[in-house]
Design a protein around this motif. Sequence first.
Motif, mmCIF file in Angstrom:
data_model
loop_
_atom_site.group_PDB
_atom_site.id
_atom_site.type_symbol
_atom_site.label_atom_id
_atom_site.label_comp_id
_atom_site.label_asym_id
_atom_site.label_seq_id
_atom_site.Cartn_x
_atom_site.Cartn_y
_atom_site.Cartn_z
ATOM 1 N N TRP A 172 1.028 -1.543 -5.836
ATOM 2 C CA TRP A 172 1.415 -2.189 -4.454
ATOM 3 C C TRP A 172 1.459 -4.032 -4.730
ATOM 4 O O TRP A 172 1.822 -4.722 -4.286
ATOM 5 C CB TRP A 172 1.307 -1.818 -3.488
ATOM 6 C CG TRP A 172 -0.042 -1.653 -3.054
ATOM 7 C CD1 TRP A 172 -0.494 -0.613 -3.418
ATOM 8 C CD2 TRP A 172 -0.645 -2.005 -1.958
ATOM 9 N NE1 TRP A 172 -2.012 -0.409 -2.895
ATOM 10 C CE2 TRP A 172 -2.096 -1.979 -2.115
ATOM 11 C CE3 TRP A 172 -0.957 -3.373 -2.229
ATOM 12 C CZ2 TRP A 172 -3.285 -2.066 -1.243
ATOM 13 C CZ3 TRP A 172 -1.615 -4.072 -1.328
ATOM 14 C CH2 TRP A 172 -2.846 -3.696 -1.070
ATOM 15 N N VAL A 200 3.134 -7.497 -3.274
ATOM 16 C CA VAL A 200 2.029 -8.230 -2.244
ATOM 17 C C VAL A 200 1.887 -9.547 -2.490
ATOM 18 O O VAL A 200 2.387 -10.545 -1.557
ATOM 19 C CB VAL A 200 0.982 -6.996 -1.146
ATOM 20 C CG1 VAL A 200 1.132 -7.814 -0.220
ATOM 21 C CG2 VAL A 200 1.543 -6.019 -0.651
ATOM 22 N N TRP A 225 6.399 1.260 4.721
ATOM 23 C CA TRP A 225 6.567 1.034 5.659
ATOM 24 C C TRP A 225 6.380 -0.244 6.104
ATOM 25 O O TRP A 225 6.476 -0.495 7.056
ATOM 26 C CB TRP A 225 5.377 1.958 6.191
ATOM 27 C CG TRP A 225 3.942 0.966 5.581
ATOM 28 C CD1 TRP A 225 3.284 1.892 4.593
ATOM 29 C CD2 TRP A 225 2.505 -0.178 6.086
ATOM 30 N NE1 TRP A 225 2.580 1.640 4.200
ATOM 31 C CE2 TRP A 225 1.543 -0.128 4.719
ATOM 32 C CE3 TRP A 225 3.328 -0.830 6.742
ATOM 33 C CZ2 TRP A 225 0.827 -1.085 5.351
ATOM 34 C CZ3 TRP A 225 1.771 -1.893 6.886
ATOM 35 C CH2 TRP A 225 1.275 -1.918 5.691
ATOM 36 N N MET A 226 6.020 -1.438 4.865
ATOM 37 C CA MET A 226 6.226 -2.599 5.477
ATOM 38 C C MET A 226 7.526 -3.430 4.673
ATOM 39 O O MET A 226 8.127 -2.815 3.804
ATOM 40 C CB MET A 226 5.182 -3.291 3.667
ATOM 41 C CG MET A 226 4.655 -4.936 5.218
ATOM 42 S SD MET A 226 3.135 -5.181 3.146
ATOM 43 C CE MET A 226 1.597 -4.501 4.004
ATOM 44 N N LYS A 227 7.936 -4.098 6.041
ATOM 45 C CA LYS A 227 9.207 -4.282 5.635
ATOM 46 C C LYS A 227 9.245 -6.076 5.082
ATOM 47 O O LYS A 227 7.938 -6.831 4.751
ATOM 48 C CB LYS A 227 9.704 -4.453 7.033
ATOM 49 C CG LYS A 227 10.228 -3.545 7.972
ATOM 50 C CD LYS A 227 11.141 -2.737 7.338
ATOM 51 C CE LYS A 227 10.649 -1.254 7.917
ATOM 52 N NZ LYS A 227 11.569 -0.428 7.195
ATOM 53 N N PHE A 239 8.191 -9.012 7.253
ATOM 54 C CA PHE A 239 6.983 -9.659 7.505
ATOM 55 C C PHE A 239 6.578 -10.329 6.921
ATOM 56 O O PHE A 239 6.131 -11.443 7.326
ATOM 57 C CB PHE A 239 5.876 -8.253 7.465
ATOM 58 C CG PHE A 239 5.922 -7.370 7.450
ATOM 59 C CD1 PHE A 239 7.245 -6.565 9.018
ATOM 60 C CD2 PHE A 239 5.537 -5.873 7.662
ATOM 61 C CE1 PHE A 239 7.218 -5.679 9.642
ATOM 62 C CE2 PHE A 239 5.779 -4.822 8.689
ATOM 63 C CZ PHE A 239 6.319 -4.555 9.473
#
Length: 163
Positions: free
Chosen positions: A44, A48, A123-125, A128
Amino acid sequence: MLKKFEQLLLRVERRVFSVIMFVMLAILTCHVTMRYLFNRPLIWTDEVTTMMQGTIAFLGIGYCFHRGQHTELSLLYDRVPRQIKRKFDLITNSVMLFCLYHLTQIGFAYTAKQNIALGTIPWMKKSFFYVFIPIGFMIAMAYVTVRLIRIVLEIAGHGKGGR
């Protein structure tokens, strides 16, 4: 008062940039450690850190306005008298404020549609990170507004103004 507001905004921006850069450094350090010491890369981290780079880019719009590093046409501008420069600044900054206002609205609408998961972290949109697009435009609006106030005060003969 304008100078204090601008300095406060600048301090907040610098701190946010520092935090984002520190987090990116920590994530990439973990990634390199996991990859080369344990042969288990974190899947990931690339996604990110790429999103965080975009965050810095959009938050940096206002910072560029503050520093006078935004794009401008200087071929003609540099050759005209100061009074004409001020009037030109008044027009161009008003247009810029109008555009930034509309880009902020579009940015919030776009962010609302991006409430979907990142590919590697369910779980991370994406929203954000995308929320910083309109926030960057709002910060730029604040700097342009301060600049417009200074230009109007200078034209009216109440201050030095300044770019």
